[in-house]
Design a protein around this motif. Structure first.
Motif, PDB file in Angstrom:
ATOM      1  N   LYS A 152      74.704 -40.903 -33.253  1.00  0.00           N
ATOM      2  CA  LYS A 152      75.467 -39.680 -32.985  1.00  0.00           C
ATOM      3  C   LYS A 152      74.687 -38.649 -32.170  1.00  0.00           C
ATOM      4  O   LYS A 152      75.211 -38.068 -31.227  1.00  0.00           O
ATOM      5  CB  LYS A 152      75.942 -39.050 -34.297  1.00  0.00           C
ATOM      6  N   ARG A 153      73.442 -38.408 -32.554  1.00  0.00           N
ATOM      7  CA  ARG A 153      72.644 -37.396 -31.854  1.00  0.00           C
ATOM      8  C   ARG A 153      72.399 -37.787 -30.400  1.00  0.00           C
ATOM      9  O   ARG A 153      72.547 -36.963 -29.491  1.00  0.00           O
ATOM     10  CB  ARG A 153      71.316 -37.209 -32.592  1.00  0.00           C
ATOM     11  N   ALA A 154      72.057 -39.048 -30.157  1.00  0.00           N
ATOM     12  CA  ALA A 154      71.833 -39.527 -28.791  1.00  0.00           C
ATOM     13  C   ALA A 154      73.132 -39.469 -27.992  1.00  0.00           C
ATOM     14  O   ALA A 154      73.131 -39.108 -26.810  1.00  0.00           O
ATOM     15  CB  ALA A 154      71.264 -40.943 -28.808  1.00  0.00           C
ATOM     16  N   LEU A 155      74.256 -39.792 -28.623  1.00  0.00           N
ATOM     17  CA  LEU A 155      75.542 -39.729 -27.946  1.00  0.00           C
ATOM     18  C   LEU A 155      75.863 -38.297 -27.522  1.00  0.00           C
ATOM     19  O   LEU A 155      76.327 -38.057 -26.403  1.00  0.00           O
ATOM     20  CB  LEU A 155      76.647 -40.276 -28.848  1.00  0.00           C
ATOM     21  N   ARG A 156      75.595 -37.339 -28.389  1.00  0.00           N
ATOM     22  CA  ARG A 156      75.825 -35.930 -28.029  1.00  0.00           C
ATOM     23  C   ARG A 156      75.010 -35.547 -26.797  1.00  0.00           C
ATOM     24  O   ARG A 156      75.502 -34.853 -25.908  1.00  0.00           O
ATOM     25  CB  ARG A 156      75.476 -35.011 -29.203  1.00  0.00           C
ATOM     26  N   HIS A 157      73.753 -36.009 -26.726  1.00  0.00           N
ATOM     27  CA  HIS A 157      72.903 -35.710 -25.578  1.00  0.00           C
ATOM     28  C   HIS A 157      73.471 -36.330 -24.301  1.00  0.00           C
ATOM     29  O   HIS A 157      73.510 -35.679 -23.253  1.00  0.00           O
ATOM     30  CB  HIS A 157      71.476 -36.217 -25.805  1.00  0.00           C
ATOM     31  N   VAL A 158      73.915 -37.581 -24.382  1.00  0.00           N
ATOM     32  CA  VAL A 158      74.477 -38.253 -23.203  1.00  0.00           C
ATOM     33  C   VAL A 158      75.731 -37.526 -22.732  1.00  0.00           C
ATOM     34  O   VAL A 158      75.902 -37.280 -21.532  1.00  0.00           O
ATOM     35  CB  VAL A 158      74.792 -39.734 -23.501  1.00  0.00           C
ATOM     36  N   LEU A 159      76.603 -37.163 -23.640  1.00  0.00           N
ATOM     37  CA  LEU A 159      77.847 -36.499 -23.252  1.00  0.00           C
ATOM     38  C   LEU A 159      77.593 -35.091 -22.707  1.00  0.00           C
ATOM     39  O   LEU A 159      78.287 -34.656 -21.780  1.00  0.00           O
ATOM     40  CB  LEU A 159      78.829 -36.470 -24.421  1.00  0.00           C
ATOM     41  N   GLU A 160      76.600 -34.397 -23.237  1.00  0.00           N
ATOM     42  CA  GLU A 160      76.230 -33.088 -22.689  1.00  0.00           C
ATOM     43  C   GLU A 160      75.716 -33.256 -21.261  1.00  0.00           C
ATOM     44  O   GLU A 160      76.105 -32.521 -20.349  1.00  0.00           O
ATOM     45  CB  GLU A 160      75.161 -32.425 -23.566  1.00  0.00           C
ATOM     46  N   TRP A 161      74.835 -34.236 -21.051  1.00  0.00           N
ATOM     47  CA  TRP A 161      74.289 -34.514 -19.725  1.00  0.00           C
ATOM     48  C   TRP A 161      75.416 -34.905 -18.757  1.00  0.00           C
ATOM     49  O   TRP A 161      75.461 -34.432 -17.622  1.00  0.00           O
ATOM     50  CB  TRP A 161      73.253 -35.639 -19.847  1.00  0.00           C
ATOM     51  N   TYR A 162      76.331 -35.740 -19.226  1.00  0.00           N
ATOM     52  CA  TYR A 162      77.472 -36.170 -18.415  1.00  0.00           C
ATOM     53  C   TYR A 162      78.296 -34.970 -17.944  1.00  0.00           C
ATOM     54  O   TYR A 162      78.680 -34.891 -16.770  1.00  0.00           O
ATOM     55  CB  TYR A 162      78.322 -37.151 -19.233  1.00  0.00           C
ATOM     56  N   GLU A 163      78.593 -34.045 -18.822  1.00  0.00           N
ATOM     57  CA  GLU A 163      79.395 -32.864 -18.458  1.00  0.00           C
ATOM     58  C   GLU A 163      78.703 -32.049 -17.373  1.00  0.00           C
ATOM     59  O   GLU A 163      79.362 -31.538 -16.463  1.00  0.00           O
ATOM     60  CB  GLU A 163      79.664 -31.988 -19.693  1.00  0.00           C
ATOM     61  N   ILE A 164      77.401 -31.931 -17.449  1.00  0.00           N
ATOM     62  CA  ILE A 164      76.629 -31.157 -16.472  1.00  0.00           C
ATOM     63  C   ILE A 164      76.604 -31.859 -15.112  1.00  0.00           C
ATOM     64  O   ILE A 164      76.657 -31.205 -14.063  1.00  0.00           O
ATOM     65  CB  ILE A 164      75.187 -30.930 -16.979  1.00  0.00           C
ATOM     66  N   HIS A 165      76.524 -33.174 -15.112  1.00  0.00           N
ATOM     67  CA  HIS A 165      76.264 -33.933 -13.879  1.00  0.00           C
ATOM     68  C   HIS A 165      77.422 -34.824 -13.429  1.00  0.00           C
ATOM     69  O   HIS A 165      77.216 -35.760 -12.659  1.00  0.00           O
ATOM     70  CB  HIS A 165      75.003 -34.793 -14.068  1.00  0.00           C
ATOM     71  N   ARG A 166      78.610 -34.522 -13.838  1.00  0.00           N
ATOM     72  CA  ARG A 166      79.767 -35.375 -13.536  1.00  0.00           C
ATOM     73  C   ARG A 166      79.972 -35.595 -12.030  1.00  0.00           C
ATOM     74  O   ARG A 166      80.211 -36.715 -11.581  1.00  0.00           O
ATOM     75  CB  ARG A 166      81.011 -34.768 -14.165  1.00  0.00           C
ATOM     76  N   GLU A 167      79.886 -34.539 -11.238  1.00  0.00           N
ATOM     77  CA  GLU A 167      80.088 -34.667  -9.790  1.00  0.00           C
ATOM     78  C   GLU A 167      79.014 -35.552  -9.158  1.00  0.00           C
ATOM     79  O   GLU A 167      79.318 -36.372  -8.289  1.00  0.00           O
ATOM     80  CB  GLU A 167      80.109 -33.291  -9.126  1.00  0.00           C
ATOM     81  N   GLU A 168      77.774 -35.400  -9.601  1.00  0.00           N
ATOM     82  CA  GLU A 168      76.696 -36.240  -9.077  1.00  0.00           C
ATOM     83  C   GLU A 168      76.909 -37.703  -9.461  1.00  0.00           C
ATOM     84  O   GLU A 168      76.598 -38.607  -8.679  1.00  0.00           O
ATOM     85  CB  GLU A 168      75.345 -35.765  -9.614  1.00  0.00           C
ATOM     86  N   LEU A 169      77.445 -37.936 -10.640  1.00  0.00           N
ATOM     87  CA  LEU A 169      77.728 -39.305 -11.081  1.00  0.00           C
ATOM     88  C   LEU A 169      78.812 -39.945 -10.217  1.00  0.00           C
ATOM     89  O   LEU A 169      78.713 -41.119  -9.856  1.00  0.00           O
ATOM     90  CB  LEU A 169      78.132 -39.312 -12.557  1.00  0.00           C
ATOM     91  N   ILE A 170      79.829 -39.178  -9.860  1.00  0.00           N
ATOM     92  CA  ILE A 170      80.875 -39.701  -8.980  1.00  0.00           C
ATOM     93  C   ILE A 170      80.282 -40.059  -7.618  1.00  0.00           C
ATOM     94  O   ILE A 170      80.574 -41.118  -7.057  1.00  0.00           O
ATOM     95  CB  ILE A 170      82.043 -38.696  -8.853  1.00  0.00           C
ATOM     96  N   GLU A 171      79.428 -39.186  -7.095  1.00  0.00           N
ATOM     97  CA  GLU A 171      78.775 -39.478  -5.814  1.00  0.00           C
ATOM     98  C   GLU A 171      77.926 -40.739  -5.920  1.00  0.00           C
ATOM     99  O   GLU A 171      77.941 -41.582  -5.003  1.00  0.00           O
ATOM    100  CB  GLU A 171      77.900 -38.295  -5.392  1.00  0.00           C
TER     101      GLU A 171
END
Length: 85
Positions: free
Chosen positions: A48-67
């Motif tokens: 759970k804790r690691a998942l929260r970190h991944v999802l927080e990171w994802y929200e911050i970097h979503r546009e970069e991930l699409i690129e």
């Protein structure tokens, strides 16, 4: 497996010839998940804790991930993305 970020023992990667929908892979110890970049839907198991970190990171970097997904689909190397601090 191009690694695009590492933080808190989590490795985030994308594959050049991966299937749709756009997604990234996250690994932590023996756990692995995929996260849909457009929807945030998670497949797999993660602490759970690691998942929260991944999802927080994802929200911050979503546009970069699409690129990066688009780069990978064109057989180009994805760019590094800042880790979660």
């Amino acid at each position: 497996m191009p690694v695009v970020s590492r933080f808190l023992g989590i490795i985030i990667a994308m594959y050049w010839d991966d299937h749709a929908p756009p997604h990234f892979h996250a690994k932590y110890a023996e756990y692995e998940i995929t996260v849909n970049i457009r929807t945030g839907v998670v497949e797999g198991k993660f602490p759970k804790r690691a998942l929260r970190h991944v999802l927080e990171w994802y929200e911050i970097h979503r546009e970069e991930l699409i690129e990066n997904w688009e780069l990978c689909q064109n057989d180009e190397s994805p760019k590094s993305i800042e880790p979660l601090e």
